[in-house]
Design a protein around this motif. Structure first.
Motif, PDB file in Angstrom:
ATOM      1  N   ARG A 226      33.793  28.732 -13.978  1.00 34.52           N
ATOM      2  CA  ARG A 226      35.008  27.959 -14.220  1.00 34.52           C
ATOM      3  C   ARG A 226      35.848  27.943 -12.954  1.00 34.52           C
ATOM      4  O   ARG A 226      35.976  28.961 -12.270  1.00 34.52           O
ATOM      5  CB  ARG A 226      35.807  28.589 -15.351  1.00 34.52           C
ATOM      6  CG  ARG A 226      35.377  28.164 -16.735  1.00 34.52           C
ATOM      7  CD  ARG A 226      36.105  28.932 -17.809  1.00 34.52           C
ATOM      8  NE  ARG A 226      37.524  29.138 -17.540  1.00 34.52           N
ATOM      9  CZ  ARG A 226      38.324  29.876 -18.311  1.00 34.52           C
ATOM     10  NH1 ARG A 226      37.813  30.464 -19.393  1.00 34.52           N
ATOM     11  NH2 ARG A 226      39.583  30.036 -18.011  1.00 34.52           N
ATOM     12  N   PRO A 227      36.418  26.813 -12.595  1.00 35.40           N
ATOM     13  CA  PRO A 227      37.190  26.737 -11.351  1.00 35.40           C
ATOM     14  C   PRO A 227      38.302  27.776 -11.258  1.00 35.40           C
ATOM     15  O   PRO A 227      38.559  28.322 -10.183  1.00 35.40           O
ATOM     16  CB  PRO A 227      37.761  25.306 -11.372  1.00 35.40           C
ATOM     17  CG  PRO A 227      36.798  24.535 -12.226  1.00 35.40           C
ATOM     18  CD  PRO A 227      36.321  25.493 -13.272  1.00 35.40           C
ATOM     19  N   ASP A 228      38.974  28.066 -12.403  1.00 32.93           N
ATOM     20  CA  ASP A 228      40.072  29.025 -12.325  1.00 32.93           C
ATOM     21  C   ASP A 228      39.551  30.434 -12.041  1.00 32.93           C
ATOM     22  O   ASP A 228      40.190  31.204 -11.321  1.00 32.93           O
ATOM     23  CB  ASP A 228      40.910  29.005 -13.608  1.00 32.93           C
ATOM     24  CG  ASP A 228      40.073  29.202 -14.862  1.00 32.93           C
ATOM     25  OD1 ASP A 228      38.832  29.080 -14.776  1.00 32.93           O
ATOM     26  OD2 ASP A 228      40.650  29.462 -15.928  1.00 32.93           O
ATOM     27  N   TYR A 229      38.350  30.782 -12.572  1.00 35.23           N
ATOM     28  CA  TYR A 229      37.801  32.101 -12.290  1.00 35.23           C
ATOM     29  C   TYR A 229      37.315  32.198 -10.840  1.00 35.23           C
ATOM     30  O   TYR A 229      37.459  33.237 -10.194  1.00 35.23           O
ATOM     31  CB  TYR A 229      36.665  32.430 -13.261  1.00 35.23           C
ATOM     32  CG  TYR A 229      37.162  32.962 -14.579  1.00 35.23           C
ATOM     33  CD1 TYR A 229      37.506  34.296 -14.715  1.00 35.23           C
ATOM     34  CD2 TYR A 229      37.303  32.134 -15.679  1.00 35.23           C
ATOM     35  CE1 TYR A 229      37.984  34.790 -15.926  1.00 35.23           C
ATOM     36  CE2 TYR A 229      37.773  32.612 -16.891  1.00 35.23           C
ATOM     37  CZ  TYR A 229      38.112  33.952 -17.005  1.00 35.23           C
ATOM     38  OH  TYR A 229      38.588  34.432 -18.187  1.00 35.23           O
ATOM     39  N   ALA A 230      36.731  31.127 -10.333  1.00 35.61           N
ATOM     40  CA  ALA A 230      36.313  31.125  -8.925  1.00 35.61           C
ATOM     41  C   ALA A 230      37.531  31.271  -8.019  1.00 35.61           C
ATOM     42  O   ALA A 230      37.512  32.021  -7.029  1.00 35.61           O
ATOM     43  CB  ALA A 230      35.557  29.837  -8.611  1.00 35.61           C
ATOM     44  N   GLY A 231      38.611  30.560  -8.368  1.00 37.21           N
ATOM     45  CA  GLY A 231      39.833  30.706  -7.579  1.00 37.21           C
ATOM     46  C   GLY A 231      40.419  32.096  -7.674  1.00 37.21           C
ATOM     47  O   GLY A 231      40.956  32.628  -6.700  1.00 37.21           O
ATOM     48  N   TYR A 232      40.309  32.704  -8.866  1.00 31.59           N
ATOM     49  CA  TYR A 232      40.790  34.071  -9.057  1.00 31.59           C
ATOM     50  C   TYR A 232      40.036  35.042  -8.147  1.00 31.59           C
ATOM     51  O   TYR A 232      40.629  35.937  -7.544  1.00 31.59           O
ATOM     52  CB  TYR A 232      40.606  34.446 -10.527  1.00 31.59           C
ATOM     53  CG  TYR A 232      41.219  35.770 -10.924  1.00 31.59           C
ATOM     54  CD1 TYR A 232      42.469  36.156 -10.461  1.00 31.59           C
ATOM     55  CD2 TYR A 232      40.557  36.621 -11.801  1.00 31.59           C
ATOM     56  CE1 TYR A 232      43.036  37.360 -10.848  1.00 31.59           C
ATOM     57  CE2 TYR A 232      41.107  37.830 -12.193  1.00 31.59           C
ATOM     58  CZ  TYR A 232      42.353  38.195 -11.705  1.00 31.59           C
ATOM     59  OH  TYR A 232      42.906  39.388 -12.089  1.00 31.59           O
ATOM     60  N   ALA A 233      38.714  34.846  -8.021  1.00 28.29           N
ATOM     61  CA  ALA A 233      37.926  35.694  -7.126  1.00 28.29           C
ATOM     62  C   ALA A 233      38.382  35.524  -5.672  1.00 28.29           C
ATOM     63  O   ALA A 233      38.455  36.484  -4.909  1.00 28.29           O
ATOM     64  CB  ALA A 233      36.443  35.363  -7.256  1.00 28.29           C
ATOM     65  N   GLY A 234      38.706  34.281  -5.309  1.00 31.22           N
ATOM     66  CA  GLY A 234      39.226  34.061  -3.959  1.00 31.22           C
ATOM     67  C   GLY A 234      40.540  34.777  -3.730  1.00 31.22           C
ATOM     68  O   GLY A 234      40.787  35.321  -2.647  1.00 31.22           O
ATOM     69  N   ASP A 235      41.400  34.790  -4.766  1.00 31.22           N
ATOM     70  CA  ASP A 235      42.674  35.515  -4.645  1.00 31.22           C
ATOM     71  C   ASP A 235      42.445  37.019  -4.525  1.00 31.22           C
ATOM     72  O   ASP A 235      43.179  37.710  -3.812  1.00 31.22           O
ATOM     73  CB  ASP A 235      43.559  35.210  -5.850  1.00 31.22           C
ATOM     74  CG  ASP A 235      44.061  33.769  -5.851  1.00 31.22           C
ATOM     75  OD1 ASP A 235      44.282  33.230  -4.756  1.00 31.22           O
ATOM     76  OD2 ASP A 235      44.203  33.188  -6.944  1.00 31.22           O
ATOM     77  N   ILE A 236      41.435  37.537  -5.251  1.00 25.05           N
ATOM     78  CA  ILE A 236      41.115  38.964  -5.130  1.00 25.05           C
ATOM     79  C   ILE A 236      40.691  39.288  -3.705  1.00 25.05           C
ATOM     80  O   ILE A 236      41.106  40.300  -3.130  1.00 25.05           O
ATOM     81  CB  ILE A 236      40.012  39.338  -6.137  1.00 25.05           C
ATOM     82  CG1 ILE A 236      40.544  39.275  -7.568  1.00 25.05           C
ATOM     83  CG2 ILE A 236      39.457  40.733  -5.839  1.00 25.05           C
ATOM     84  CD1 ILE A 236      39.489  39.496  -8.629  1.00 25.05           C
ATOM     85  N   ALA A 237      39.846  38.430  -3.126  1.00 24.82           N
ATOM     86  CA  ALA A 237      39.417  38.660  -1.749  1.00 24.82           C
ATOM     87  C   ALA A 237      40.607  38.629  -0.794  1.00 24.82           C
ATOM     88  O   ALA A 237      40.714  39.467   0.118  1.00 24.82           O
ATOM     89  CB  ALA A 237      38.380  37.617  -1.346  1.00 24.82           C
ATOM     90  N   ALA A 238      41.511  37.674  -1.001  1.00 29.57           N
ATOM     91  CA  ALA A 238      42.694  37.590  -0.137  1.00 29.57           C
ATOM     92  C   ALA A 238      43.571  38.825  -0.296  1.00 29.57           C
ATOM     93  O   ALA A 238      44.079  39.379   0.693  1.00 29.57           O
ATOM     94  CB  ALA A 238      43.484  36.324  -0.452  1.00 29.57           C
TER      95      ALA A 238
END
Length: 333
Positions: free
Chosen positions: A260-272
């Protein structure tokens, strides 16, 4: 400390899903955020399953997994089948989580004494020369540990090194005498070495003369941010954060399949956020510079809008699940 026996069993599909599991393993899976017929959520078990599948052979490994009650020590046997990997778990032992100060690598960095290293057969390996720390002949590479050190129990009859060897854990406070003349007495501390697949490679540690104290004229630092503190930060924070960032980037890139796009974005926020924490760790390690006479404070501008965007990104998924809308500043603001 609580032990589970007999053998616990589980089956993992070739796609990484947990197909069946005995109750303790299923409870651990649920605590890690998974369930039956979902991807195996315990990283240590998932890594062994992948390795057994890739090599096509049975793999046996000791692992430590975290749960809500503390840590779980277990010995895992993974046998690949035609369409699944079959797990057998023995020696399941639950214990309180080990505190950071028990970190084994810290033991070998204590000042004084001389370094030693042994292989799984308790034979000495060559190590860096500590000639100024040794007043007797060093152990010869390839010689047996027991031919050089004679272990002695402590005041309570315990043998910390034997327990450490048996349980593949760090140990400290092992009394020992040099073989032959029986003097001087030493205190041994050490920690296990593992290869990338979790196999035991041996132990490394320090041998300190019993009763040895730092010289009275040695300079004493009043700062808690010492070189050793920086090394501990590297082991305890930088390395785990690096793995978290790498995994979050992989999830964000959807290397294992679409999300899901929101979960993929959430993973990006975790990396940041992980990279931000790494920067804070570097700042913390640099605080030892405060003791320098030429230290001066430098002001630095902070982008509050960027901080707000990062915070909103980390909370967006939870907020959406609760029908709460978060409005972050625009990208250029």
């Amino acid at each position: 400390m609580e032990s589970q026996s007999p053998c616990l069993r589980a089956t993992i599909g070739v796609d990484g899903r947990l197909l069946s599991a005995d109750e303790p393993l299923l409870r651990l899976q649920k605590e890690a955020g998974g369930d039956l017929n979902t991807p195996l959520a315990v990283p240590q078990l998932a890594a062994i399953a992948r390795l057994a599948t890739r090599l096509g052979i049975t793999i046996s490994r000791p692992i430590v997994a975290a749960c809500q009650r503390g840590d779980i020590d277990m010995w895992v046997r993974a046998r690949p089948g035609e369409n699944a990997v079959h797990f057998a778990v023995i020696d399941w032992t639950e214990r309180p989580a080990r505190l950071v100060e028990d970190d084994g690598a810290e033991l070998a960095e204590m000042a004084g004494g001389f370094a030693w290293e042994i292989d799984p057969q308790l034979r000495f390996r060559p190590v860096a020369d500590d000639a100024d720390m040794v007043t007797h002949e060093r152990p010869a590479p390839g010689s047996q540990f027991g031919a050089y050190f004679i272990l002695r129990p402590d005041g309570e009859g315990a043998m910390p090194m034997l327990e450490g060897l048996a349980r593949r854990r760090a140990f400290r406070g092992q009394h020992a005498l040099l073989a032959g003349d029986g003097a001087p007495a030493h205190i041994l501390s050490g920690f296990p070495l593992f290869d990338l697949d979790g196999g035991l490679m041996g132990f490394r540690g320090k041998a300190m003369p019993d009763g040895m104290a730092p010289p009275s004229d040695a300079p004493q630092s009043t700062s808690p941010f010492s070189v050793e503190f920086g090394r501990r930060l590297d082991r305890s924070l930088r390395q785990p954060l690096g793995r978290i960032i790498a995994n979050a980037d992989s999830i964000n890139a959807q290397l294992e399949g679409p999300l899901r796009p929101d979960y993929a974005g959430y993973a990006g926020d975790i990396a940041a956020a992980g990279r931000h924490l790494l920067a804070l760790v570097d700042d913390l390690a640099d605080l030892q510079a405060i003791d320098r006479p030429d230290f001066a404070v430098a002001a630095e501008a902070v982008d509050l809008a960027d901080i707000a965007r990062r915070a909103a990104g980390l909370l967006n998924v939870k907020a959406a699940d609760r029908h709460i809308r978060l409005t972050a500043p625009d990208a250029g603001e």
